[in-house]
Design an enzyme around this catalytic site. Structure first.
Site, mmCIF file in Angstrom:
data_model
loop_
_atom_site.group_PDB
_atom_site.id
_atom_site.type_symbol
_atom_site.label_atom_id
_atom_site.label_comp_id
_atom_site.label_asym_id
_atom_site.label_seq_id
_atom_site.Cartn_x
_atom_site.Cartn_y
_atom_site.Cartn_z
ATOM 1 C CB SER D 46 -0.755 -0.014 1.184
ATOM 2 O OG SER D 46 -1.968 0.967 1.019
ATOM 3 C CD GLU D 47 -1.332 3.843 -2.898
ATOM 4 O OE1 GLU D 47 -1.031 2.670 -2.642
ATOM 5 O OE2 GLU D 47 -2.440 4.712 -3.335
ATOM 6 C CG ASN D 48 -0.706 3.981 3.441
ATOM 7 O OD1 ASN D 48 -0.835 2.835 2.847
ATOM 8 N ND2 ASN D 48 -0.941 4.015 4.813
#
Lengths: 218, 231, 231, 218
Positions: D46-48
């Protein structure tokens, strides 16, 4: 009398200011860490990946995984931090390091510095020096005023391949403290017992000499 | 997902003559000793090696130089190795000397999909020859491009079966960026633990960057400049 | 060297109307709550805020939007905030929307002294308008420039008196890059410990990037999308 | 019968391959994680800032510091790792993530995708979508074939502001699996019970229809 390497380091240590992060090059600059004024706190960064470098370890306590950029075994102070090389040069290139002290083979009156290569002879490489001199706002060169053959290293123009252009503002040698501005060297202090004439004789670059040149206070 | 290979032989499978390799380490600190020994054994030649240094005459990349396995070195400082200097001055060895910070950033860029970036390092020097110069904030910068490698070989302190890595002290140095920049990245570790044993907050290199991991058989960890003070 | 300030008032001293601020966090996760509350109290206006998101209507940067303290937002996603959308569509608020990865990299570049870099993100879209395009490896990229700020305000889990920071889980997000890119960086932490207590291998943000650190009084840590499964 | 969102997710899950790192966008793509074939192992990014994302937490075990890019509370699997946003997009931009699944408002037959903005109306921002589509080698778009007004979202040309150009190679909708090559959509599979004629009617872009179009096997 001209300073020895320790004397040069002691004089440079007087330039340190409280709260500064400082990168010390190999050779004379490394010695500066031994003479930090007692009333200030500085942190030493070594570009291979440590901030908060401490003194050399005691015999038997060396750790192969803990070295400085000169590949010497070191220790870490409380509050030290380790990081990778990209982060290390982010600190340097991003001007988070307040002072860089490094050696040189030649310095020119326009602020150019040469310290990494003698064509056809010495090909060790620039290491981190090009990043350091291109990035730092505040660079002090620590070196002998002349080379082993007695020739001046304080020049009108560098003859060796450059490490950086127009970046040096201050030079501390065994004979003098020099500042560079307006394309000239300015004599700021002389080593104890060294005469202005001796300094002029050892300096090839244009040198501005004020009426009164104080002796260093070491 | 499991990245563990049995041994250094399996780890180095597929490395061939003529390839470009990245090798982690600063001086002899944090170098992949076991893999370098295997490269000597394999006898692969004409390698392009991207590594901050070139080892010493009888350790680290110096071993590959002795066997004339290296065609080209891409480094920032190679001053500790007489054989290197000899081969370079005689023209046997191609050498690309790069400022240390640019080398680190170019490896990171290669791993991060950034094909090029501007840096002030090297402006006005021979490093800048043939490179685009552009001013930003009144200061000249040169355009540097990303570096990648067929294989990156790194050395970590601890690793888990998913390829997550933790480095110790200044043995971290170039290893994390090179791990990012290898098409295939091999990690040799001192300690190999099951997935879940490393604190996910404390991992330096996420396993996504590592394709093969193994526990190194021996780590000599030679010290280059033993320096001590008296008690 | 000691970076500790007594409280949020001292931490935010010098922040003035018209300044550019970076604020860490992703959604409401890892945002500097205490400092944002202080900015509301100080009533500084005409701020340019660089932050991945704009909070929600009654928390995070939404609080500054309610007070019309923000002149311009530089963000990647602002979809959780009605007041934001209202001010943007009405033209009261300037907005610069940036791909999330470019935002992160531009902050890192600002901190790392890289004035510009090429990225494929946004090529052929309105994000690329007015930007230089160049092909690398047969693929078009656009030139993006570094971001910096007068103040960067970040939130960490633990910090020590020298400003070294450790983040928890996904509350790390933009905080480390923004810490690098602030002329002055303020860190509010949940736990403040003496120098030497944090393991030097496990620090995410070295203290050199932090000028002021303080223990936040309260952390509400509001959850934006509470999502659970049944036992 | 046309697929529901779950059906689309199930079909996309069949595209997963053992050992892949996968980024799932918000909405239908998130559901894909529920239908991973049992004989393969994939990791979700997840890009966070997490790799190794696990299922949603049990009630009472939510951690405000642990969310996905949709801001939902999540858990971390053994072997998970947290990192900052720059490192996260280094993974994405550097093509270390093997598959990106994301939603779209429009897809065009040249591979263009629009999913972030309706001028004058919806201004949420692109989040990480532009980085994802510009970087990934392998993008699957998950979406309904038509919008709420019944208009095709499978177009000759996108009418909305683009997220990325020429990047989509596969689309899975409630009606069909389409591949994009040579500037056309190619009908690869149809949803169970959905006729080729229904798909043609719902597709505005040029569609190549082979003689035999197999039904999806869900």
């Amino acid at each position: 009398m001209a300073l020895d390497k320790t004397g040069i380091a002691k004089r440079i240590a007087q330039e340190l200011q409280d709260g500064w992060y400082v990168n010390l090059g190999i050779g004379i600059p490394t010695l500066v860490a031994n003479y930090i004024p007692e009333d200030i706190e500085v942190e030493f960064q070594s570009e291979n990946g440590i901030l908060g470098m401490g003194p050399f370890p005691f015999e038997g306590e060396e750790d192969a995984d803990l070295i400085n950029a000169g590949k010497q075994t070191i220790t870490a102070r409380p509050g030290a931090v380790f990081f990778d090389s990209a982060t290390s040069f982010a600190m340097i290139r991003g001007q988070h390091v307040q002072l860089t002290v490094l050696g040189a083979m030649e310095v020119a009156q326009n602020g150019d510095i040469a310290n990494w290569k003698i064509p056809g002879k010495m090909v060790k490489g620039m290491g981190g020096a090009m990043d350091l001199v291109a990035s730092a706002e505040n660079i002090i060169v620590a070196m002998m005023h002349t080379n082993k053959a007695g020739e001046s290293k304080i020049l009108k123009e560098c003859s060796l391949p450059l490490t950086g252009v127009g970046c040096v503002k201050k030079v501390v040698t065994n004979l003098a403290v020099l500042e560079i501005k307006d394309g000239q060297f300015h004599l700021v202090e002389r080593a104890p017992g060294v005469s202005v004439e001796e300094i002029i004789a050892a300096t090839e670059g244009d040198l501005v000499v004020p009426d009164n040149v104080p002796e260093m206070n070491i | 997902m499991n990245k563990v290979v049995n041994n250094v032989e399996d780890a180095c499978k597929g490395i061939e003559s003529g390839m470009t390799l990245m090798l982690g380490g600063f001086g002899l600190c944090g170098i992949p000793e076991n893999s370098i020994a295997q490269l000597v054994k394999m006898g692969v030649k004409d390698l392009t090696c991207i590594s901050n240094n070139a080892g010493v005459d009888d350790f680290g990349l110096g071993l590959l130089l002795q066997g004339k396995q290296i065609k080209k070195m891409v480094s920032s400082y190679v001053g500790e190795n007489d054989e290197f200097e000899r081969q370079m001055l005689s023209g046997e060895l191609e050498v690309d000397l790069i400022p240390q910070g640019s080398l680190a950033e170019r490896c990171r860029a290669g791993g991060a999909g950034i094909p090029a970036f501007f840096t002030p390092a090297g402006y006005g020097t021979e490093v800048a020859e043939g490179k685009e110069v552009r001013e930003f904030n009144g200061k000249p910068h040169i355009l540097e491009t990303a570096l990648t490698a067929d294989f990156a070989i790194v050395k970590a302190w601890k690793g888990d079966t998913e390829g997550n890595l933790v480095f110790k002290a200044t043995a971290r140095n170039f290893n994390p960026m090179m791990a990012m920049a290898g098409k295939i990245t091999i990690a040799e570790v001192e300690e190999l633990v099951p997935a879940g044993e490393l604190d996910p907050n404390e991992i330096h290199t996420p396993g996504i960057f590592v394709q093969r991991i193994f526990k190194g058989e021996t780590f000599e960890k030679r010290i280059e400049q033993r320096t001590v003070r008296q008690k």
